[in-house]
Design a protein around this motif. Sequence first.
Motif, mmCIF file in Angstrom:
data_model
loop_
_atom_site.group_PDB
_atom_site.id
_atom_site.type_symbol
_atom_site.label_atom_id
_atom_site.label_comp_id
_atom_site.label_asym_id
_atom_site.label_seq_id
_atom_site.Cartn_x
_atom_site.Cartn_y
_atom_site.Cartn_z
ATOM 1 N N VAL A 130 0.839 -1.197 0.000
ATOM 2 C CA VAL A 130 0.000 0.000 0.000
ATOM 3 C C VAL A 130 0.875 1.249 0.000
ATOM 4 N N GLN A 131 1.937 1.241 0.791
ATOM 5 C CA GLN A 131 2.825 2.405 0.864
ATOM 6 C C GLN A 131 3.549 2.654 -0.461
ATOM 7 N N LEU A 132 3.879 1.579 -1.184
ATOM 8 C CA LEU A 132 4.699 1.705 -2.386
ATOM 9 C C LEU A 132 3.883 1.814 -3.672
ATOM 10 N N THR A 133 2.610 1.508 -3.604
ATOM 11 C CA THR A 133 1.774 1.518 -4.805
ATOM 12 C C THR A 133 1.824 2.868 -5.508
ATOM 13 N N GLY A 134 1.943 2.811 -6.830
ATOM 14 C CA GLY A 134 1.899 4.025 -7.640
ATOM 15 C C GLY A 134 3.233 4.688 -7.866
ATOM 16 N N LEU A 135 4.300 4.160 -7.283
ATOM 17 C CA LEU A 135 5.613 4.781 -7.471
ATOM 18 C C LEU A 135 6.113 4.592 -8.903
ATOM 19 N N ASP A 136 6.706 5.633 -9.425
ATOM 20 C CA ASP A 136 7.373 5.565 -10.723
ATOM 21 C C ASP A 136 8.882 5.402 -10.574
ATOM 22 N N HIS A 137 9.421 5.921 -9.480
ATOM 23 C CA HIS A 137 10.860 5.817 -9.221
ATOM 24 C C HIS A 137 11.070 5.517 -7.731
ATOM 25 N N LEU A 138 11.902 4.525 -7.452
ATOM 26 C CA LEU A 138 12.301 4.218 -6.077
ATOM 27 C C LEU A 138 13.818 4.239 -6.026
ATOM 28 N N ILE A 139 14.358 5.089 -5.157
ATOM 29 C CA ILE A 139 15.808 5.315 -5.069
ATOM 30 C C ILE A 139 16.322 4.717 -3.772
ATOM 31 N N LEU A 140 17.320 3.864 -3.864
ATOM 32 C CA LEU A 140 17.851 3.144 -2.706
ATOM 33 C C LEU A 140 19.096 3.832 -2.165
ATOM 34 N N VAL A 141 19.119 3.995 -0.829
ATOM 35 C CA VAL A 141 20.280 4.566 -0.143
ATOM 36 C C VAL A 141 20.682 3.623 0.983
ATOM 37 N N ASP A 142 21.803 2.932 0.807
ATOM 38 C CA ASP A 142 22.347 2.004 1.817
ATOM 39 C C ASP A 142 21.317 0.947 2.230
ATOM 40 N N THR A 143 20.582 0.452 1.275
ATOM 41 C CA THR A 143 19.622 -0.615 1.523
ATOM 42 C C THR A 143 19.380 -1.347 0.220
ATOM 43 N N ALA B 67 16.345 -3.484 -2.418
ATOM 44 C CA ALA B 67 14.946 -3.399 -2.817
ATOM 45 C C ALA B 67 14.073 -4.150 -1.820
ATOM 46 N N PRO B 68 12.891 -3.619 -1.500
ATOM 47 C CA PRO B 68 12.046 -4.255 -0.487
ATOM 48 C C PRO B 68 11.440 -5.571 -0.970
ATOM 49 N N VAL B 69 11.473 -6.548 -0.074
ATOM 50 C CA VAL B 69 10.876 -7.856 -0.344
ATOM 51 C C VAL B 69 10.041 -8.276 0.864
ATOM 52 N N SER B 70 9.140 -9.214 0.634
ATOM 53 C CA SER B 70 8.328 -9.759 1.714
ATOM 54 C C SER B 70 9.205 -10.532 2.688
ATOM 55 N N PHE B 71 8.871 -10.461 3.968
ATOM 56 C CA PHE B 71 9.659 -11.162 4.993
ATOM 57 C C PHE B 71 9.655 -12.667 4.755
ATOM 58 N N ALA C 127 7.522 -15.969 2.248
ATOM 59 C CA ALA C 127 6.651 -16.257 1.109
ATOM 60 C C ALA C 127 5.265 -16.641 1.632
ATOM 61 N N TYR C 128 4.239 -16.149 0.951
ATOM 62 C CA TYR C 128 2.859 -16.471 1.305
ATOM 63 C C TYR C 128 2.124 -16.936 0.059
ATOM 64 N N PRO C 129 1.249 -17.925 0.196
ATOM 65 C CA PRO C 129 0.527 -18.438 -0.980
ATOM 66 C C PRO C 129 -0.214 -17.327 -1.717
ATOM 67 N N GLY C 130 0.050 -17.229 -3.011
ATOM 68 C CA GLY C 130 -0.668 -16.282 -3.849
ATOM 69 C C GLY C 130 -0.268 -14.835 -3.683
ATOM 70 N N LYS C 131 0.838 -14.558 -2.981
ATOM 71 C CA LYS C 131 1.244 -13.168 -2.749
ATOM 72 C C LYS C 131 2.653 -12.936 -3.276
ATOM 73 N N LYS C 132 2.930 -11.678 -3.623
ATOM 74 C CA LYS C 132 4.223 -11.334 -4.199
ATOM 75 C C LYS C 132 5.325 -11.354 -3.131
ATOM 76 N N SER C 133 6.512 -11.760 -3.546
ATOM 77 C CA SER C 133 7.687 -11.667 -2.683
ATOM 78 C C SER C 133 8.441 -10.367 -2.912
ATOM 79 N N TYR C 134 8.496 -9.923 -4.169
ATOM 80 C CA TYR C 134 9.220 -8.706 -4.553
ATOM 81 C C TYR C 134 8.227 -7.550 -4.535
ATOM 82 N N LEU C 135 8.491 -6.522 -3.729
ATOM 83 C CA LEU C 135 7.488 -5.508 -3.430
ATOM 84 C C LEU C 135 7.625 -4.227 -4.237
ATOM 85 N N VAL C 136 8.629 -4.116 -5.088
ATOM 86 C CA VAL C 136 8.715 -2.936 -5.956
ATOM 87 C C VAL C 136 7.567 -3.018 -6.967
ATOM 88 N N PRO C 137 6.748 -1.989 -7.062
ATOM 89 C CA PRO C 137 5.581 -2.063 -7.953
ATOM 90 C C PRO C 137 5.986 -2.248 -9.417
#
Length: 551
Positions: free
Chosen positions: A259-272, A274-278, A280-290
């Motif tokens: 929900v927080q990341l939805t709609g982003l066109d650019h995500l810039i990483l600083v000392d981290t 790309a966000p991923v799910s903690f 794996a869950y059935p039917g859900k994404k692991s990679y959270l970059v939209p």
Amino acid sequence: MSNGASALIRTLVDAGVTTCFTNPGTSEMHFVAALDTVPEMRAVLALFEGVATGAADGYGRMADKPAATLLHLGCGLGNGLANLHNARKGRVPVLNIVGDHATYHVQYDAQLQSDIETVARNVSPWVRTSKSTQDLCKDAAEAIGVCQGPPGQVATLILPADVSWSEGAVPIPPPQITPPSTADDATIAAITQALQGGGKKAILLGGRGLRAPALMVVARIAAKTGTKLFAEVLPTRMERGAGLPPVERLAYMAELASVQLTGLDHLILVDTKAPVSFFAYPGKKSYLVPEGCQLHTLASFTQDVLGTLEKLSTEVGAGQTTPVLQASKRPGLPRGKFTADKVCKSIGELMPAGAIIVDEAITSGLMLTMYTAGAPQHDLITLSGGSIGFGLPNAIGAAIACPDRKVIALAGDGSAMYTIQALWTMAREKLDVISIVFNNRAYAVLNVELQRVRASGAGDKARAQLDLKNPPLDFVQLGQSMGVASRRASTTEEFLVAFEHALRTPGPHLIEAIVPPSLAGLKLRVLPHLLQSLANLPQPIARALKRKIAP
């Protein structure tokens, strides 16, 4: 010339490694004896290796330099792996000294013989067994350099007993640290173009990007370019509070982070990364970059974060921009029925300036970030690797690194029991730590996960694996038995009295907060369905629900 152990300790101290968290055995006795030859080295005994490694992690986070651990053979190192995993994920400098059998004794495969190097490689990118007394200090200096990074790392130096006791070692000077480089001009130009262009933009901060100097620079960049600031889910160390830029942490639950990341066109990483799910869950994404979002790395783990941000700030013309800063605001004293949220509100109202909060409360600490946002400036340390049993040991290290600051450690009842021996070290060292244990008689986060993973058929036997009611844990007795002043709070009023007393009284304190689970009953049963629905709701409604569940 000195024996190996004495020269090793002198090499460590000369390089600024002046604290060692110990749980020694027979093979380490010459190192133990040598401690008296180097008075500058502080030795802190832990009753369990996981306490020693967790304390070294907390020390490294707050001191910005490594502490050493002294561990006994492969078994002792293995006992400390969980908190070394947290240090590795948090990119924290930790130097393990692991005793081994004498080199000539290894061939006999004695009872405690094991492959220490294989054990160490689970958590330590740098591993070496010193083969001679003459090479020992050179090996140690290299290990220290690796620890310091960037990025900070766990390094493991294996010390055979005869290398330790033999004569002929010579301390050597500290390693030369090469300053990290900033991002190149092409990277700065590409990210400047993204920030000054159209679309929705966000900067995701981790590690050194969440320290006050970097935050002030990146806040000016955000204000100049209309960019959202996020922090990684579990920051290693985050400076926050009144007068610093507010940064929204990504939620632990992937559905809420999406929900927080939805709609982003650019995500810039600083000392981290790309966000991923903690998990794996059935039917859900692991990679959270939209989908459709362009990912940029501004500063990697090995680069100069502050220098790179300053370079970007100049390029986008943000040097004179006024940053958005958090206003000073206390939430007020809590009243009414005692819950975990009331504990968090009390902390936000009463915590002193300069406090260090070590947060392993998981479900019980859901409201902590909200209630402490406008409190006086403080540091927040979180469970960077997700391996529980972290909070109480980490508080030891933080308190030793920063003896003039109050440390407030939050833990659940289940996680506290992993490393409860930490209380004894707090008492022995007279550390100014307030340990707050949320006793909700359950592995509460696992009750949430049981629902989220859609595990079917869970009945009484399954639920019993997550229940801590029988027999009930008594943290007051546990704390008192280890020399820590301990109180139980079953009401909001009792908690306030206990917390205010602990704040004004130096030394270690434990408060057992008897609270219901934050997510239980109907709320727990509804949560998976609510999370599932977020992706299909209008964004304003989804964001409002996200703030309600995890502000």
